[in-house]
Write an enzyme that holds these catalytic residues in place. Structure first.
Site, PDB file in Angstrom:
ATOM      1  N   CYS A 219       0.845  -1.181   0.000  1.00  0.00           N
ATOM      2  CA  CYS A 219       0.000   0.000   0.000  1.00  0.00           C
ATOM      3  C   CYS A 219       0.888   1.241   0.000  1.00  0.00           C
ATOM      4  CB  CYS A 219      -0.938   0.090   1.199  1.00  0.00           C
ATOM      5  SG  CYS A 219      -2.081  -1.266   1.314  1.00  0.00           S
TER       6      CYS A 219
ATOM      7  N   TRP B 119      -2.868  -2.478  -1.675  1.00  0.00           N
ATOM      8  CA  TRP B 119      -2.601  -3.902  -1.907  1.00  0.00           C
ATOM      9  C   TRP B 119      -3.448  -4.612  -0.859  1.00  0.00           C
ATOM     10  CZ3 TRP B 119      -0.441  -8.141   0.673  1.00  0.00           C
ATOM     11  CH2 TRP B 119      -0.084  -9.216  -0.151  1.00  0.00           C
TER      12      TRP B 119
ATOM     13  N   GLY C  67      -0.509  -1.333   6.401  1.00  0.00           N
ATOM     14  CA  GLY C  67      -0.125  -2.253   7.475  1.00  0.00           C
ATOM     15  C   GLY C  67      -1.308  -3.119   7.870  1.00  0.00           C
TER      16      GLY C  67
ATOM     17  N   GLU D 130      16.181 -17.653 -10.100  1.00  0.00           N
ATOM     18  CA  GLU D 130      15.808 -16.256 -10.341  1.00  0.00           C
ATOM     19  C   GLU D 130      15.161 -16.098 -11.729  1.00  0.00           C
ATOM     20  OE1 GLU D 130      15.327 -13.691  -8.708  1.00  0.00           O
ATOM     21  OE2 GLU D 130      15.445 -12.060 -10.149  1.00  0.00           O
TER      22      GLU D 130
ATOM     23  N   LYS E 213      11.414 -14.674 -12.295  1.00  0.00           N
ATOM     24  CA  LYS E 213      11.147 -13.500 -13.141  1.00  0.00           C
ATOM     25  C   LYS E 213      10.040 -13.818 -14.142  1.00  0.00           C
ATOM     26  CE  LYS E 213      12.581 -11.208 -11.496  1.00  0.00           C
ATOM     27  NZ  LYS E 213      13.057 -10.534 -10.369  1.00  0.00           N
TER      28      LYS E 213
ATOM     29  N   GLU F  40       6.567 -14.277 -12.359  1.00  0.00           N
ATOM     30  CA  GLU F  40       6.073 -13.017 -11.793  1.00  0.00           C
ATOM     31  C   GLU F  40       5.377 -12.158 -12.830  1.00  0.00           C
ATOM     32  OE1 GLU F  40       8.789 -11.089  -8.318  1.00  0.00           O
ATOM     33  OE2 GLU F  40       9.779 -11.281 -10.246  1.00  0.00           O
TER      34      GLU F  40
ATOM     35  N   HIS G 149      15.549 -36.480 -10.783  1.00  0.00           N
ATOM     36  CA  HIS G 149      14.810 -36.934  -9.603  1.00  0.00           C
ATOM     37  C   HIS G 149      13.374 -36.413  -9.591  1.00  0.00           C
ATOM     38  CE1 HIS G 149      18.440 -38.674  -8.002  1.00  0.00           C
ATOM     39  NE2 HIS G 149      19.072 -37.532  -8.195  1.00  0.00           N
TER      40      HIS G 149
ATOM     41  N   LYS H  75       5.938  -4.276  -4.739  1.00  0.00           N
ATOM     42  CA  LYS H  75       7.396  -4.118  -4.722  1.00  0.00           C
ATOM     43  C   LYS H  75       7.941  -4.297  -3.311  1.00  0.00           C
ATOM     44  CE  LYS H  75      11.230  -2.775  -6.713  1.00  0.00           C
ATOM     45  NZ  LYS H  75      11.738  -3.918  -7.474  1.00  0.00           N
TER      46      LYS H  75
END
Ligand code: G6P
Length: 614
Positions: A2, A74, A101, A487, A491, A494, A510, A609
């Site tokens: 937020c 958010w 919060g 990573e 990416k 996301e 495996h 973010k």
């Protein structure tokens, strides 16, 4: 998450709020809203983005006023609809609040307030706080500042709040515990923001609130800062910000993410400035020099972090163990904080974070501190909570990163972590001199090498066209390239919503190998040295099962180039440098796939973010 904005002064507030919210959308973009005061309170809110909110202002009269607060959400409590959007008002409409919060005990407070006759419109914890403040104000017959103070003593949780009281429109009150809040100090005017970006173009004078601090800003009396628990006046520390407004704008690129990918050579230069002086000179990192004895006597180093920063930490484990010969552990901050971890004397805890505000990382820091660890923080945002909560540390200096998917901050983290490991290894005598010098020379050359990789952008964009309809991707890497496989997969998922998994290449047999067929593209990071020939065998196994292979290889590769369907070359380099370079084509691949699919690259759905809630 937020984003909060606010202003009190003489300027028209509408543009300040709207433009400020646009800069904070990276913190959440489920819904937005503003309150503007002009003889009376006007609240407008909307599901969706700031542009949706703007379209609600059809009458210029409504934009008038010089006091206001705004919010981009958010969602935590309650779905992302208009009713749950901020600002929230108390039952009488006198108190208006924006909150970032979670108020954990909101339910019990709500029940008491309902018994007292308060009415609630939304499902949010924030509306409860607005009514609690009003209730305290009325029952104790105090002004807004005191009422906020008493109310906050009753709440459990995390907050950054900015509050307006229409019975005294010359005043704004705010407070912070666990979520960030900054005050921009102008000439008889004040700006408020979750970070400084909303007011950077108006003032560079900034106060970052500490946890448990609240402020009262009055157009008549100026600013008063107070410690909530002790109820004592605090002298405000006004910082002069160095950030420029250009840093937070797109500069001709279609997206912040693309801009930030292309900024990486410069970000690395900024990260190394004053630290890596020339190939011959030793590395200068004052926080390590000052605390070298702590590192020398360390029994163990524990990295704690989340998301992309966790991937940096994982690579750091490889770097530090190789170059320092000190045992390293890597922990998800969210697990560490709740699992009664063992911290021994001589343990160094290194939190890694772009924002410096991630709630789980902050809680893990507090726990490690209580248990006696030495805390060395690595973060990007100057003045952030993690920078303040740790004993010492280092900034990455990647510059502002606005795209929700982290790119340049990650590259700067891993480059800096390698620099730190080299510095410590050299001082401890655990790295061989010629190797040390060779890697230093390559690090000096890193911005140039990154530019070479970026010059492959068109090739990568072409490759991306083939995969916009894929539903799954597998990313494989080994050794130093394994964290890069994780990573790369993160990416892609996301920003393109394609399911992607990163795996250590040898683990493929495996389990994941069962998934491989012609519909499963596999990205293989197969740079020279290290486990190249073992990865080559994995590539053969994948090929035998019909998958399309995209390989990241070292320049002049002669073996994988004949097997893989698509090949992206990176310059030849030491195996410790390879992951830094190999990651860049993966950023571009994700970007182009997501962009071609029409996804919102900079603001992917459901993400934020800076995750300031657990
Ligand atoms: C969020 C962001 C990620 C980031 C993670 C940790 O999930 O979307 O990009 O890696 O938080 O954030 P930090 O600021 O602590 O690095």
């Amino acid at each position: 998450m937020c984003g909060i904005v606010g202003y009190i002064g003489k300027k028209p507030v509408y543009d300040i709020l709207i433009n400020g919210l646009k800069k904070l959308e990276y913190r959440g973009y489920d819904s937005t809203g503003v309150m503007i005061y002009n003889q009376k309170v006007l609240i407008k809110k909307s599901k969706g983005k700031v542009t949706d909110l703007e379209s609600l202002f059809t009458n210029s009269e409504e934009k008038k006023g010089s006091v206001g607060i705004g919010h981009t959400r958010w969602a935590t409590h309650g779905p992302p609809n208009t009713v749950n959007s901020h600002p929230h008002s108390s039952s009488s409409g006198e108190i208006t609040i924006v909150h970032n919060g979670i108020i954990e005990n909101y339910d019990s407070i709500k029940k008491i307030l309902i018994k007292k006759g308060y009415k609630f419109q939304s499902d949010t914890d924030s509306e409860v706080l607005a009514n609690l403040i009003e209730d305290v104000k009325k029952t104790k017959k105090v002004k807004l500042g005191k009422a906020v103070h008493y109310a906050l003593k009753q709440v459990v949780g995390a907050y950054a709040v900015v509050i307006f009281d229409s019975s005294n429109p010359n005043e704004i009150v705010g407070a912070r515990l666990g979520s960030p809040l900054a005050i921009g100090v102008g000439d008889s005017e004040y700006y408020f923001g979750s970070d400084a970006t909303p007011f950077l173009e108006f003032t560079k004078r900034c106060i970052y609130l500490n946890d448990n601090e609240m402020f009262v800003v009055s157009l008549k009396k100026g600013l008063t800062l107070r410690e909530i628990k002790m109820d004592s006046i605090v002298d405000p520390y006004i910082q002069e910000l160095k950030q420029s407004i250009e840093e937070v704008e797109k500069g001709g690129y279609d997206h912040f993410m693309l801009k930030e990918i292309f900024e990486q050579p410069q970000s690395i230069i900024d990260t190394f400035r004053g630290r890596l002086i020339s190939p011959k000179d030793p590395i200068s990192i004052s926080s390590i020099e000052k605390h070298f004895e702590v590192f020398k006597n360390a029994n163990r180093i524990i990295f704690i972090s989340c998301g992309t920063s966790w991937h940096s930490s994982l690579l750091a484990e490889y770097y530090f163990e190789e170059l320092l010969r000190i045992p390293v552990e890597v922990e998800y901050a969210s697990e560490f904080r709740y699992r009664n971890p063992i911290i021994n004397k001589g343990d160094i805890v290194i939190p890694v974070s772009q924002s410096g505000e991630t709630a789980d990382t902050l809680a893990a820091i507090k726990l490690a501190k209580e248990r006696g660890a030495f805390l060395y923080g690595i973060c990007n945002v100057v003045g952030s909570s993690i920078a303040r909560e740790t004993h010492t540390g280092i900034y990455t200096h990647a510059g502002s990163e606005i795209g929700v998917a982290s790119t340049k901050a990650f590259s700067c983290q891993i480059s800096l972590l390698l620099l730190m490991a080299l510095k410590l290894g050299e001082k401890l005598g655990t790295i061989e001199k010629t190797r040390y010098k060779r890697i230093l020379a390559e690090l000096n050359n890193l911005p140039k090498s990154i530019r070479k990789v970026l010059s492959k952008n068109n090739i990568i964009e072409d490759i991306s066209k083939k995969f916009i309809n894929s539903s799954n991707f597998l990313y494989l890497g080994r050794g130093y390239n394994f964290p890069i496989a994780l990573e790369g997969a993160l990416k892609l998922k996301e920003i393109s919503y394609i399911h992607a998994e990163g795996y250590p290449a040898a683990e493929m047999k495996h389990g994941p190998i069962a998934l491989i067929d012609e519909k499963m593209p596999v990205v293989v990071i197969a740079t020279k040295k290290g486990s190249y020939h073992k990865v080559l065998s994995n590539v053969m196994e994948i090929k035998a099962r019909g998958a399309e292979i995209i390989a990241i290889v070292s320049k002049n590769d002669t073996e994988i180039i004949d097997i893989a369907d698509h090949v992206i070359e990176i310059p030849n380099c030491d195996e410790l440098i390879a992951p830094i370079l190999a990651n860049i084509p993966l950023q571009l691949l994700s970007y182009h796939i997501a962009n071609k699919k029409g996804c919102n690259v900079d603001q992917p759905r459901n993400l934020a973010k800076s995750v300031t809630v657990e």
